[in-house]
Motif scaffolding. Sequence first.
Motif, short mmCIF file in Angstrom:
data_model
loop_
_atom_site.label_atom_id
_atom_site.label_comp_id
_atom_site.label_asym_id
_atom_site.label_seq_id
_atom_site.Cartn_x
_atom_site.Cartn_y
_atom_site.Cartn_z
N THR A 165 0.80 -1.23 0.00
CA THR A 165 0.00 0.00 0.00
C THR A 165 0.83 1.28 0.00
O THR A 165 0.56 2.21 -0.76
CB THR A 165 -0.91 0.04 1.27
N VAL A 166 1.82 1.34 0.91
CA VAL A 166 2.44 2.63 1.20
C VAL A 166 3.44 3.12 0.14
O VAL A 166 3.31 4.25 -0.34
CB VAL A 166 3.04 2.63 2.63
N PRO A 167 4.44 2.30 -0.25
CA PRO A 167 5.45 2.86 -1.18
C PRO A 167 4.87 3.43 -2.47
O PRO A 167 5.29 4.53 -2.89
CB PRO A 167 6.40 1.69 -1.42
N PRO A 168 3.88 2.79 -3.11
CA PRO A 168 3.36 3.40 -4.34
C PRO A 168 2.75 4.79 -4.09
O PRO A 168 2.95 5.72 -4.87
CB PRO A 168 2.28 2.42 -4.82
N LEU A 169 2.03 4.93 -2.94
CA LEU A 169 1.41 6.22 -2.64
C LEU A 169 2.48 7.27 -2.30
O LEU A 169 2.34 8.45 -2.64
CB LEU A 169 0.45 6.09 -1.46
N ALA A 170 3.56 6.80 -1.63
CA ALA A 170 4.58 7.74 -1.14
C ALA A 170 5.44 8.32 -2.27
O ALA A 170 6.18 9.26 -2.05
CB ALA A 170 5.46 7.05 -0.11
N GLN A 171 5.30 7.74 -3.47
CA GLN A 171 6.06 8.29 -4.62
C GLN A 171 5.69 9.76 -4.87
O GLN A 171 6.54 10.57 -5.17
CB GLN A 171 5.73 7.52 -5.91
N LYS A 172 4.38 10.04 -4.74
CA LYS A 172 3.92 11.37 -5.16
C LYS A 172 3.37 12.21 -4.03
O LYS A 172 3.19 13.40 -4.17
CB LYS A 172 2.82 11.20 -6.22
N ARG A 173 3.05 11.56 -2.92
CA ARG A 173 2.39 12.29 -1.84
C ARG A 173 2.97 11.91 -0.49
O ARG A 173 3.60 10.87 -0.37
CB ARG A 173 0.89 11.93 -1.83
N VAL A 174 2.67 12.75 0.50
CA VAL A 174 3.07 12.40 1.87
C VAL A 174 1.96 11.51 2.44
O VAL A 174 0.81 11.94 2.58
CB VAL A 174 3.21 13.66 2.74
N VAL A 175 2.30 10.27 2.72
CA VAL A 175 1.32 9.36 3.31
C VAL A 175 1.17 9.72 4.79
O VAL A 175 2.16 9.93 5.49
CB VAL A 175 1.79 7.89 3.18
N VAL A 176 -0.08 9.82 5.26
CA VAL A 176 -0.35 10.11 6.67
C VAL A 176 -1.21 8.99 7.25
O VAL A 176 -2.26 8.66 6.69
CB VAL A 176 -1.06 11.47 6.85
N MET A 177 -0.76 8.43 8.37
CA MET A 177 -1.52 7.36 9.03
C MET A 177 -1.65 7.66 10.51
O MET A 177 -0.75 8.25 11.10
CB MET A 177 -0.72 6.05 8.98
N GLY A 178 -2.73 7.20 11.13
CA GLY A 178 -2.84 7.29 12.59
C GLY A 178 -1.97 6.21 13.21
O GLY A 178 -1.92 5.08 12.72
#
Length: 457
Positions: A165-178
């Motif tokens: 889930t995370v690395p593909p999203l983190a390419q372009k955006r700052v991933v934020v999780m609780g």
Amino acid sequence: MIVMKFGGSSLESAAAIARVAGIVRERLDRRPVVVVSAMGKTTNRLLSIANHALGGRREAALRELLELKQYHLRESGMERTVDDHFQELAELVRGLAVLGELSPRAVDTISSFGERLSSLIVVNHFEKHGLKAVHVDARKVIITDNRHTQAVPDYSETYLRLAATVPPLAQKRVVVMGGFIGATADGVTTTLGRGGSDLTASIVGAGIGAEEIQIWTDVDGMLTADPRVIPGGHRVRLCSFAEAAELAYFGAKVLHPSTLLPAVEKNIPVLILNSRRPNVEGTRIIADNVHSSNVVKALACKQNILLFNIHSTRMLMAHGFLRHIFEIFDRYATPVDMLATTEVSVSLTVDETEKLEHILAELREFAEVSVEKNQSIVSLVGENIRHTPGVAARVFTALKDINVRMISQGASLLNLSFVVATGDVKAAMQALHDEFFSELDPAVFDVAAFEAAGVSQ
Ligand code: ADP
Ligand code: ASP
Ligand code: MG
């Protein structure tokens, strides 16, 4: 990629979140993944609301719920999101008051709202400050067993989900999780225990193969003593995973005790940093031993523990006496921290527990038992303790006016711990701090701040 975890005190207001956005922006080239705690003291307040409801104090519960809602509204401006969450929360609280029963599962559902909200609010603020951000619901990726309020992650499943889930999203955006929250495989919300957002950060770091895990908080790093107990501690610049884990376990709240396990396994350095003073270099925690001319890296204390003194009622130590004792503590899932034995007696310490009466009843079937409350463990931690003769002598000289109830050198050999009455903790910590930190190794401690304070020479 790096993981950046921000604690409640770094997110207590819109202004604090703006500061966090600035810190993240400066590190965009490292592709940050952000883990957030609940805002300010939200988790405490959620638990207090649940307890009011349970105790039939409906008015108090509703009043505190309203205050908490207004706080979130004021600091976020996200009317719809805040309304929806608080409506759900209010229904849960009403249900609680009717049932008069608070299961661990219900505690988790209620306390999860802090991080569910803060993570959405942080995404929104980031966007407002021009950072492209995306929310990931931690409950979809952090999979745990069903030990509510202390859930244990299913690491292999969690790592699979994080990596997908995370690395593909983190390419372009700052991933934020609780942080702090997860869910069972069936989707029931769980939590990792108080202070558990640190652990989430470490799990996420391990799951995505981050190059670094940064824990941003309200102090300059790991200090040589808990600042709420004695002021004037120095920043530890560098320490080992083993030392930091021992300090966390023996009370240094700046890190949740299990935080380092996933980082150790994947050998990812962990940094502790101050979100109010982002230019201070903080504390770096690494896999290797950190040699120093100071024998102790830091002190820690764990206040208000219980000291058990258990005597065999038979003349001689009966076969199986120790096993019997440990089986009882094990059955009540109560970890023993310190232990000292003689031929016919055992002294040990545990955290305060609601199960005390049950444990006592079982022990008294075969032993005489006394329990002393208001005791505390004070620990010295450092790799060098095991190699340095005379440490115990220095400790006892420093503590000559204090009644030391029990002493043990931890099985890990990098800790020397003893029990004193809680009323003596400050004096004991101060005396030990004077003894072991009057001179500092500049490779390991922040001497600049020490000298600026006029302490040296
Ligand atoms: P956060 O909200 O960022 O998770 P915590 O309150 O959990 O922050 O942890 C930070 C606090 O830990 C500090 O404010 C400090 O009072 C406490 N603390 C205890 N022992 C130590 C120590 N040895 N070094 C630094 N901080 C410590
Ligand atoms: N919000 C949770 C707590 O207060 C988790 C955390 O802050 O680490 O315990
Ligand atoms: Mg914390």
